[in-house]
Design a protein around this motif. Structure first.
Motif, PDB file in Angstrom:
ATOM      1  N   ALA A  39       0.850  -1.184   0.000  1.00 46.81           N
ATOM      2  CA  ALA A  39       0.000   0.000   0.000  1.00 46.81           C
ATOM      3  C   ALA A  39       0.890   1.239   0.000  1.00 46.81           C
ATOM      4  N   ASN A  40       0.301   2.405  -0.305  1.00 48.68           N
ATOM      5  CA  ASN A  40       1.058   3.659  -0.206  1.00 48.68           C
ATOM      6  C   ASN A  40       1.566   3.791   1.223  1.00 48.68           C
ATOM      7  N   HIS A 194       1.212  -0.662  -9.224  1.00 46.51           N
ATOM      8  CA  HIS A 194      -0.137  -0.620  -8.648  1.00 46.51           C
ATOM      9  C   HIS A 194      -1.123  -1.363  -9.542  1.00 46.51           C
ATOM     10  N   MET A 196      -2.549  -4.653 -10.613  1.00 50.52           N
ATOM     11  CA  MET A 196      -2.503  -6.000 -10.061  1.00 50.52           C
ATOM     12  C   MET A 196      -2.420  -7.070 -11.143  1.00 50.52           C
ATOM     13  N   ASP A 232      -5.640  -8.882  -7.177  1.00 51.01           N
ATOM     14  CA  ASP A 232      -6.308  -7.707  -6.646  1.00 51.01           C
ATOM     15  C   ASP A 232      -6.970  -8.038  -5.310  1.00 51.01           C
ATOM     16  N   GLU A 233      -7.641  -9.190  -5.297  1.00 49.03           N
ATOM     17  CA  GLU A 233      -8.309  -9.618  -4.061  1.00 49.03           C
ATOM     18  C   GLU A 233      -7.313  -9.942  -2.958  1.00 49.03           C
ATOM     19  N   PHE A 235      -4.387  -8.709  -2.569  1.00 46.92           N
ATOM     20  CA  PHE A 235      -3.853  -7.436  -2.098  1.00 46.92           C
ATOM     21  C   PHE A 235      -4.852  -6.758  -1.163  1.00 46.92           C
ATOM     22  N   TYR A 236      -6.102  -6.775  -1.587  1.00 51.22           N
ATOM     23  CA  TYR A 236      -7.133  -6.107  -0.795  1.00 51.22           C
ATOM     24  C   TYR A 236      -7.254  -6.725   0.600  1.00 51.22           C
ATOM     25  N   ALA A 239      -3.979  -5.698   2.578  1.00 50.09           N
ATOM     26  CA  ALA A 239      -3.635  -4.294   2.790  1.00 50.09           C
ATOM     27  C   ALA A 239      -4.775  -3.453   3.345  1.00 50.09           C
ATOM     28  N   ARG A 240      -5.973  -4.003   3.394  1.00 48.13           N
ATOM     29  CA  ARG A 240      -7.065  -3.121   3.803  1.00 48.13           C
ATOM     30  C   ARG A 240      -6.959  -2.748   5.283  1.00 48.13           C
ATOM     31  N   GLY A 245      -0.603   5.649   5.935  1.00 47.58           N
ATOM     32  CA  GLY A 245      -0.799   6.166   4.582  1.00 47.58           C
ATOM     33  C   GLY A 245       0.544   6.619   4.087  1.00 47.58           C
ATOM     34  N   GLU A 246       0.557   7.345   3.004  1.00 51.53           N
ATOM     35  CA  GLU A 246       1.806   7.797   2.390  1.00 51.53           C
ATOM     36  C   GLU A 246       2.548   8.765   3.289  1.00 51.53           C
TER      37      GLU A 246
ATOM     38  N   SER B 136      -1.199  12.020   5.466  1.00 53.93           N
ATOM     39  CA  SER B 136      -0.864  10.906   4.576  1.00 53.93           C
ATOM     40  C   SER B 136      -1.528  11.149   3.220  1.00 53.93           C
ATOM     41  N   GLY B 137      -1.092  10.410   2.211  1.00 53.99           N
ATOM     42  CA  GLY B 137      -1.616  10.592   0.860  1.00 53.99           C
ATOM     43  C   GLY B 137      -3.130  10.456   0.794  1.00 53.99           C
ATOM     44  N   ASP B 166      -2.692   3.167  -4.208  1.00 55.80           N
ATOM     45  CA  ASP B 166      -2.750   1.705  -4.155  1.00 55.80           C
ATOM     46  C   ASP B 166      -4.187   1.206  -4.292  1.00 55.80           C
ATOM     47  N   PRO B 167      -4.357  -0.075  -4.660  1.00 53.95           N
ATOM     48  CA  PRO B 167      -5.692  -0.601  -4.967  1.00 53.95           C
ATOM     49  C   PRO B 167      -6.712  -0.467  -3.830  1.00 53.95           C
ATOM     50  N   VAL B 168      -6.264  -0.540  -2.596  1.00 55.83           N
ATOM     51  CA  VAL B 168      -7.206  -0.422  -1.482  1.00 55.83           C
ATOM     52  C   VAL B 168      -7.753   1.003  -1.392  1.00 55.83           C
ATOM     53  N   ARG B 171     -10.192   1.831  -4.161  1.00 55.79           N
ATOM     54  CA  ARG B 171     -11.543   1.327  -3.932  1.00 55.79           C
ATOM     55  C   ARG B 171     -12.310   2.230  -2.977  1.00 55.79           C
TER      56      ARG B 171
END
Lengths: 246, 304
Positions: A39-40, A194, A196, A232-233, A235-236, A239-240, A245-246, B136-137, B166-168, B171
């Protein structure tokens, strides 16, 4: 048994109280395409900078192309290639000038440079455009050129930081063809993305969450392990729960 | 009246040398979530900047909520929200100060349209005293969206809000857009990610300044002319090479763990293909029909 081109053992980077990269351990074998996902803000860039010899770790151990990430950073820099979406080439130099410039920096002889320039321009069909300023080329061409320049000196390993961001779907696939070709020439590829679907093109992928590597395996095994039909799944799911964050 | 209308809109840079936007025409209805989808350099940002009156067109015309982007530019500015691709809030103001600043500029108060941003702002509230530059971003993005919404714009323009995300987080962002849509705000959003197309009511595919098509994602997909097959083998690079050299193949593109393949003969038998691939030394072959994706359609239009 193939040799490990990248080897880390509890590699860690702290910035004050903040642990950007937290004790990551993994190996990348020669000729492998290794996807480095996260993730970022997960700590990918920090880890990559340590592996490229640009940042000294706080603790843990690591070697790249057999060189130590603490003591032999200059040797590491000579053995690797690097490209990112942001820094690619000099826009106000021509295609040929860029090739000569980067080849020269990596210590190629004039003779080698000549041969490599011809080979590269031929591979990308840039014969007519070799004297054009890089700034005037379409993004997709730039990215492909920038990749081939990054592997001009046949490095042991090439680091690609989101190389296909914003690139059109056709060029994105042509870019991966170039990656496969370089692997056939036994260059090791370490890539972040990024997209997937691109994770599927890697031999193995690691997924970083909040500074740690939470999963590392082939895309097939990861999907099986997490009961997912796509990366994708996977990763989700991983990482969820990320806190950073960044 | 349409929310947004473009009529042959064009933009040329560098003394006529670079056509960034080439006679683009489309309409966006009120309350619609419209996606402009294409890679970098397609002309998305130039279109957004012309529609938000930050850039003058070189040809054609455009209007936003019935107002002309050239003649009525001042009126448009007070009625639209714009979130540019680059973070453009004040990094040395706090979260709260940024919001108050944008509210004041648009002659409104935070309280007035709080219902619009409530769901998003709740997540930011614990950090309201933090400098925007230190967020954060994901948080920066949420704040930028709040600032673009604070004056209840008639049309919200979001230029690549999910690029490099990122993908999360991507979404999550689309979840926020879905909720905004419930509030009857027209949203025009651009993205280089083809998979986000399905989340829009209608989309325009754009490449090198040319609008390739405008329709609902479902219509674009069903207009794909050939039957596509998802093909997989143990050695994917070898499979892709074999398919490229196979005389029966019309198109062949890697799509994650599968290749999407179409054949010249629509009545081709799966068995024939399967045994050909086996003869070529491939193992673990899987082959089945698959619907096209927006990315397939985009590639198809690029290769035409």
């Amino acid at each position: 048994m193939r040799e490990a081109v990248i080897k880390t053992d509890k590699l860690t980077k702290r910035f004050g109280e903040f642990i950007a990269t937290n004790a990551i351990s993994f190996e990348v074998q020669q000729g492998e395409i290794f996807g480095f996902l996260g993730a970022n803000g997960a700590g990918k860039t920090t880890a990559m900078r340590m592996l490229c010899g640009l940042l000294i770790p706080s603790s843990g151990a690591g070697t790249v192309a057999g060189f130590d990430v603490y003591k032999q950073t200059e040797k590491i820099k000579k053995s690797i290639g690097y490209m990112s979406q942001k820094f690619s080439l000099y826009e106000d130099l021509t295609v040929l000038e860029n090739i000569r410039f980067f080849g020269g920096i990596y210590g190629l002889s004039n003779q080698q440079l000549k041969a490599k320039s011809i080979e590269l321009i031929h591979r990308l069909n840039l014969q007519k455009d070799k004297d054009r300023l890089v700034g005037t080329l379409p993004l997709g061409w730039k990215q492909k050129l920038s990749f081939l320049v990054a592997v001009l000196h046949s490095p042991k390993v090439v680091f690609l930081d989101e190389p296909t961001g914003g690139v059109d779907p056709v060029t994105r696939r042509q870019f991966w063809e170039l990656i496969y070709e370089s692997v056939e020439n036994s260059i090791t590829v370490f890539v972040t993305t990024h997209y997937m679907d691109e994770a599927e093109y890697c031999n193995r992928v690691s997924i970083m969450v909040d500074g740690k590597i939470e999963a590392l395996d082939t895309p097939g095994n990861l999907k099986e392990k997490y009961g997912a039909t796509s990366m994708d799944e996977v990763f989700y799911q991983l990482a969820r729960g990320a806190k950073r964050g960044e | 009246m349409k929310a947004v209308t473009l009529n042959g809109l064009s933009k040329v840079y560098g003394k006529g040398k670079a056509i960034a936007v080439n006679k683009v025409s489309f309409e966006v209805s009120n309350g619609e979530l419209f996606g402009l989808i294409g890679p970098d350099g397609a002309g998305k940002t130039s279109i957004f900047r012309m529609l938000t009156t930050l850039l003058l067109p070189d040809g054609g015309s455009a209007s936003v909520i019935g107002l002309d982007v050239v003649k009525d530019h001042k009126k448009i500015r007070s009625r639209v929200g714009y979130m540019p691709g680059r973070f453009s809030l004040y990094p040395d103001l706090t979260v709260e100060e940024n919001l108050t600043f944008f509210a004041t500029i648009f002659n409104t108060r935070l309280a007035e349209n709080y219902h619009l941003i409530k769901d998003i702002y709740i997540q930011l509230e614990p950090f309201k005293k933090r400098m925007a530059g230190k967020l954060s971003g994901g948080m920066k993005q949420k704040l930028a969206l709040c600032c673009a919404l604070i004056h209840k714009p008639a049309v919200l323009f979001l230029d690549e809000p999910t690029t490099g995300v990122d993908p999360v987080s991507r979404r999550e962002f689309w979840e926020m857009l879905k909720q905004l849509k419930q509030q009857a705000i027209t949203i025009v959003v651009s993205t280089p990610y083809m998979d986000e197309a399905n989340l829009c009511d209608r989309i325009g595919l754009i490449q090198s300044g040319d609008l390739l098509t405008v329709d609902t994602p479902a219509n674009i997909i069903s207009a794909y002319p050939e039957q596509l097959y998802a093909v997989k083998a143990d050695n994917m690079p070898a499979l892709l090479k074999t398919l490229s050299a196979y005389d029966e193949v019309l198109s062949n593109n890697a799509f994650g763990e599968y290749a999407h393949v179409s054949f010249k003969d629509q009545a081709i038998e799966v068995n024939v293909v399967q045994s050909y691939l086996q003869q070529q030394g491939l193992s673990g072959i899987e082959l089945r029909r698959t619907p096209a994706t927006i990315e397939d359609c985009f590639i198809k239009r690029l290769s035409n």
